[in-house]
Scaffold this motif. Structure first.
Motif, short mmCIF file in Angstrom:
data_model
loop_
_atom_site.label_atom_id
_atom_site.label_comp_id
_atom_site.label_asym_id
_atom_site.label_seq_id
_atom_site.Cartn_x
_atom_site.Cartn_y
_atom_site.Cartn_z
N LEU A 48 1.04 -1.19 0.20
CA LEU A 48 0.03 0.13 -0.11
C LEU A 48 1.19 1.05 0.10
O LEU A 48 1.96 1.38 1.33
CB LEU A 48 -1.03 0.00 1.56
CG LEU A 48 -1.56 1.60 1.13
CD1 LEU A 48 -2.92 0.99 0.16
CD2 LEU A 48 -2.54 0.94 3.01
N ARG B 288 -0.80 1.17 8.52
CA ARG B 288 -1.29 -0.03 7.40
C ARG B 288 -2.54 -0.04 7.35
O ARG B 288 -3.17 -0.51 6.53
CB ARG B 288 -0.02 -0.29 6.26
CG ARG B 288 0.64 0.42 6.31
CD ARG B 288 1.69 -0.33 5.13
NE ARG B 288 2.41 0.80 4.75
CZ ARG B 288 3.93 0.46 3.71
NH1 ARG B 288 3.91 -1.00 4.12
NH2 ARG B 288 4.84 0.96 3.62
N GLU C 63 -6.43 -0.10 5.71
CA GLU C 63 -6.72 -1.77 4.53
C GLU C 63 -8.16 -1.60 5.02
O GLU C 63 -8.71 -1.80 4.60
CB GLU C 63 -5.72 -2.50 5.11
CG GLU C 63 -4.41 -1.83 4.16
CD GLU C 63 -3.90 -2.94 4.55
OE1 GLU C 63 -4.23 -4.07 5.27
OE2 GLU C 63 -2.63 -3.49 4.40
N SER C 64 -8.38 -1.41 6.40
CA SER C 64 -9.88 -2.17 6.86
C SER C 64 -10.28 -0.94 8.38
O SER C 64 -10.08 -0.82 8.74
CB SER C 64 -9.76 -3.19 7.85
OG SER C 64 -10.98 -3.68 7.03
#
Length: 467
Positions: A51, A184, A188-189
């Motif tokens: 990412l 990160r 991501e969520s």
């Protein structure tokens, strides 16, 4: 009587076969999964398949400190060297009796300010607040009445201005990219409420601007064995538990949390010595009780370098405190065990920590006494016993070395041949000697612990080599 003893020893033998097979299988599976995960991450890094964007999660970095004048400046300078844009640094001096506050004020040119602090979580009152905005990010120092580490962390949460906070011990330094990597999973969520990073001993490491420029195994043998132990511990269980949202420990030396959810859950518990584990277990319980979708993650390549004790006496103090904290957390949340509501956290994570962490020293010492009893009545096969112990030591040593070399290789650290030989030699000592010394410490840990539940524990510090 002899027949009764023989029956008793057969039952003990059966139990220990199950116990050791279970532990050996779990350790093998954990190290295998952990190593493969590390190598997969290394391949992704090589391919730049990560990412990468300009989004930043605002983070308040909280540093609780008590008598840390030797290490606190290096810790703050490591935080200023982070390759990250949007964060603040909050140092909470929990009534130190040394020059911790004076060291921070002098090193960073701080000035006293009048700042009211809303106590969203109860904690001891502040005595003074200092601030500077002359550096890369704002730095705030709060000196407060002594209340223990959990109390200092709660004060840091009250002072923080960002939606996520990160805890780091005052005897630790972060690698330059650690903050970027630990956030990160949050990017991501939306369901990620906490993230733990890897903790590695910095004894013997030379760190410049957040990057390890020279890494050697510590000259001190006690510290050396802890390097092996840390790598095995973080590789063995946490990567495996991360596969099913089962981590119930995030090290107090390095952990990221969603602030509002922590506040709703009640913050850090003042009445436990294991405030880091207790908070994570509490978050599992709180989210499942309230039907909140959540993930608690572990990131292998976000690294915090921490100073480990170099004297056996200090190490015993530390492990005594850890075991008391484990006991308090597991007893407080004992309703998790066998409760289908908590899924794998109940039937795998809690069960593992109950049997192989909390009760393991008692089981191991019981096994020694059973062996002595069998020897006294002539019901033991001495050659087989020696062979069994030898297999146990070699098996544990091989897994320790696998974890150690996997970690070293995947983070691109260069080891001298003497360090490799030192690791190979000391892994045997760590498994066969140090393990049993610490088992005895853990057995006696609960004696009189209630009288010292708010103490930080005094451990001799060494200056961290940070440039």
């Amino acid at each position: 009587m002899r027949d009764f003893i023989q029956l008793f020893l057969r039952c003990v033998e059966f139990f220990f076969i199950l116990y050791m097979v279970g532990y050996a299988s779990f350790l093998f599976l954990s190290v295998t999964v952990g190593s493969s995960t590390l190598y997969a991450a290394k391949r992704r890094n090589a391919l730049k398949n990560e990412l990468s964007n300009d989004y930043y999660v605002p983070v308040s970095v909280i540093v609780p400190a008590y008598n840390e004048e030797v290490t606190i400046e290096a810790t703050i300078r490591s935080l200023l060297a982070l390759d990250y844009r949007l964060y603040e640094i909050i140092v909470v001096d929990d009534g130190s009796s040394d020059r911790t506050s004076e060291t921070v004020q002098h090193a960073f040119g701080m000035r006293r300010i009048d700042r009211p602090i809303q106590q969203r979580i109860a904690c001891q009152p502040q005595e003074a607040v200092y601030e500077t905005r002359s550096w890369k990010v704002p730095i705030t120092l709060v000196r407060k009445k002594n209340g223990g580490k959990a109390d200092a962390l709660n004060m840091g949460i009250n002072v923080s201005g960002y939606p996520y906070f990160l805890c780091i011990d005052a005897d630790s330094v972060l690698q330059r990219d650690s903050l970027d990597k630990i956030v990160r999973p949050v990017l991501e969520s939306d369901n990620v409420i906490a993230v733990g990073g890897s903790v590695r001993p910095c004894n013997g490491a030379e760190i410049e601007q957040g990057t390890v420029i020279r890494y050697r195994m510590p000259n001190n043998l006690i510290a050396c064995m802890q390097v092996l132990e840390y790598d095995r511990s973080f590789l063995a269980s946490r990567i495996l538990f991360d596969q099913f949202n089962g981590n119930i420990i995030i090290s107090g030396a390095f952990g990221l949390f969603q602030k509002n959810l922590v506040i709703d859950a009640g913050g850090y518990d003042h009445n436990t010595m294991g405030e880091d584990m207790e908070l994570v277990v509490k978050l599992h319980v709180f989210c499942r009780e309230h039907g909140i979708p959540y993930r608690i993650r572990y990131v292998t390549d976000a690294i915090c370098w921490t100073q480990v004790p170099e004297r056996l006496r200090d190490l015993c103090k530390q492990r005594r405190r850890w075991h008391i904290g484990l006991f308090q957390s597991m007893m407080k949340h004992r309703n998790i065990l066998g409760n289908p509501k908590y899924g794998a956290v109940s039937f795998i994570s809690y069960f593992y920590f109950l049997i192989y962490e909390l009760y393991s020293p008692y089981i191991e010492v019981f096994g020694i006494f059973a062996t002595l009893l069998a020897f006294a009545v002539g019901l033991i096969n001495v050659p087989f016993m020696i062979l069994f112990f030898g297999i146990y030591v070699v098996y544990s040593a091989v897994l320790s070395l696998s974890a150690f070399f996997a970690r070293v290789h995947t983070v691109d650290l260069k080891l001298h041949i003497t360090d490799m030989l030192k690791a190979i030699g000391l892994c045997i000592v760590e498994v066969s000697c140090l393990r049993f010394i610490l088992a005895w410490v853990r057995i006696t840990a609960l004696i009189g612990y209630r009288q010292k539940k708010d103490e930080w524990g005094k451990i001799e510090r060494q200056k961290i080599e940070f440039k």
